[in-house]
Design a protein around this motif. Structure first.
Motif, short mmCIF file in Angstrom:
data_model
loop_
_atom_site.label_atom_id
_atom_site.label_comp_id
_atom_site.label_asym_id
_atom_site.label_seq_id
_atom_site.Cartn_x
_atom_site.Cartn_y
_atom_site.Cartn_z
N ASP A 100 0.83 -1.20 0.15
CA ASP A 100 0.06 -0.01 -0.01
C ASP A 100 1.07 1.31 -0.05
O ASP A 100 0.66 2.39 -0.82
N TYR A 101 1.76 1.26 0.67
CA TYR A 101 2.80 2.43 0.85
C TYR A 101 3.35 2.66 -0.52
O TYR A 101 3.47 3.65 -1.04
N VAL A 102 3.78 1.51 -1.09
CA VAL A 102 4.58 1.83 -2.48
C VAL A 102 3.45 2.42 -3.56
O VAL A 102 3.68 3.26 -4.29
N ARG A 103 2.33 1.86 -3.56
CA ARG A 103 1.25 2.02 -4.48
C ARG A 103 0.94 3.86 -4.10
O ARG A 103 0.78 4.50 -5.21
N TYR A 104 0.76 4.04 -2.83
CA TYR A 104 0.39 5.32 -2.64
C TYR A 104 1.54 6.50 -3.12
O TYR A 104 1.24 7.39 -3.66
N MET A 105 2.92 6.13 -2.86
CA MET A 105 3.87 7.03 -3.26
C MET A 105 3.92 7.13 -4.80
O MET A 105 4.12 8.46 -5.21
N GLN A 155 16.27 4.65 -0.34
CA GLN A 155 15.42 3.54 0.54
C GLN A 155 13.95 3.30 -0.12
O GLN A 155 13.58 2.12 -0.32
N ILE A 156 13.33 4.56 -0.36
CA ILE A 156 12.11 4.28 -0.88
C ILE A 156 12.24 3.84 -2.57
O ILE A 156 11.37 2.92 -2.79
N ARG A 157 13.16 4.03 -3.21
CA ARG A 157 13.49 3.66 -4.46
C ARG A 157 13.67 2.14 -4.54
O ARG A 157 13.30 1.25 -5.41
N ASN A 158 14.52 1.67 -3.38
CA ASN A 158 14.69 0.17 -3.10
C ASN A 158 13.30 -0.56 -3.12
O ASN A 158 13.32 -1.53 -3.27
N LYS A 159 12.59 0.13 -2.21
CA LYS A 159 11.31 -0.66 -1.72
C LYS A 159 10.50 -0.74 -3.03
O LYS A 159 10.01 -1.80 -3.22
N ILE A 160 10.32 0.29 -3.84
CA ILE A 160 9.59 0.01 -5.08
C ILE A 160 10.26 -0.92 -6.01
O ILE A 160 9.65 -1.88 -6.54
N ASN A 161 11.58 -0.94 -6.02
CA ASN A 161 12.19 -2.00 -6.82
C ASN A 161 12.01 -3.58 -6.37
O ASN A 161 11.81 -4.43 -7.20
N LYS A 175 12.47 12.47 -3.99
CA LYS A 175 12.79 13.41 -3.14
C LYS A 175 11.46 13.81 -2.45
O LYS A 175 11.33 13.92 -1.25
N ALA A 176 10.45 13.94 -3.49
CA ALA A 176 9.05 14.48 -2.97
C ALA A 176 8.51 13.18 -1.96
O ALA A 176 7.85 13.46 -1.07
N MET A 177 8.87 12.01 -2.36
CA MET A 177 8.31 10.80 -1.58
C MET A 177 8.86 10.89 -0.33
O MET A 177 8.15 10.61 0.67
N ALA A 178 10.08 11.27 0.03
CA ALA A 178 10.73 11.04 1.13
C ALA A 178 10.10 12.24 2.16
O ALA A 178 10.12 12.35 3.28
#
Length: 178
Positions: free
Chosen positions: A117-122, A147-153, A131-134
């Motif tokens: 859900d977090y990845v989809r929302y972002m 870290q966010i990019r790695n979670k999406i990957n 950077k905006a996601m952070a």
């Protein structure tokens, strides 16, 4: 401290106990539990391990089952004596084991619903702007852009078909808005 004199009771022989059954059950409990259900159901407790495995077509010692060729000395053909092949009386065990081994391994590792859900929302709200996601208020764990990019990957790698459907739905929504 020693026990008081005369306080220990004498052991009496239990005449009504079946000793044969008692010993057999004790032997069974002492033997280790066989984890593989196919082998456990075909196991004969009256036979030895070697006999049981030979009947199932399995090897007790893999080093003896597949002998290595000696390169040093060439043995004359007369000296080689062939051991009689042991009869496989329970081939269904081997067939069941092979069938089970040939099944595809099921994926046991999945991502948590929260992470999905977090990845989809972002991605819905920010696209590729990490950077905006952070800086987003839903970034509760204060993940860095990397870290966010790695979670999406990770999400892309675990669910490639679902990710593609998600991107297609985002494109569709953008087309409808414009």
């Amino acid at each position: 401290m020693p026990k008081a004199k005369g306080k220990t009771r004498r052991q009496k022989f239990g005449y009504n106990v079946n000793r044969k059954r008692l010993n057999r059950n004790a032997r069974r409990k002492a033997a280790p539990r066989i984890e593989c259900s196919h082998i456990r159901h075909a196991w004969d407790h009256a036979k030895s391990v070697r006999q049981n495995l030979a009947e199932m077509g399995l090897a007790v010692d893999p080093n003896k089952a597949v002998p290595l060729r000696k390169r040093k000395v060439k043995v004359m053909e007369v000296d080689i004596e062939e051991r009689p092949k042991e009869l496989v009386r329970k081939p269904y065990v081997l067939n069941d084991l092979e069938a089970e081994a040939s099944l595809p391994e099921k994926k046991g590792n999945t991502l948590s619903r929260d992470l999905i859900d977090y990845v989809r929302y972002m991605v819905e709200n920010h696209g590729e702007d990490y950077k905006a996601m952070a800086r987003d208020e839903k970034n509760y764990y204060q993940d860095t852009p990397k870290q966010i990019r790695n979670k999406i990957n990770v999400y892309k790698r675990f669910y490639p078909a679902e990710w593609q459907d998600f991107l297609d739905s985002l494109q569709k929504n953008k087309m409808e808005v414009e």
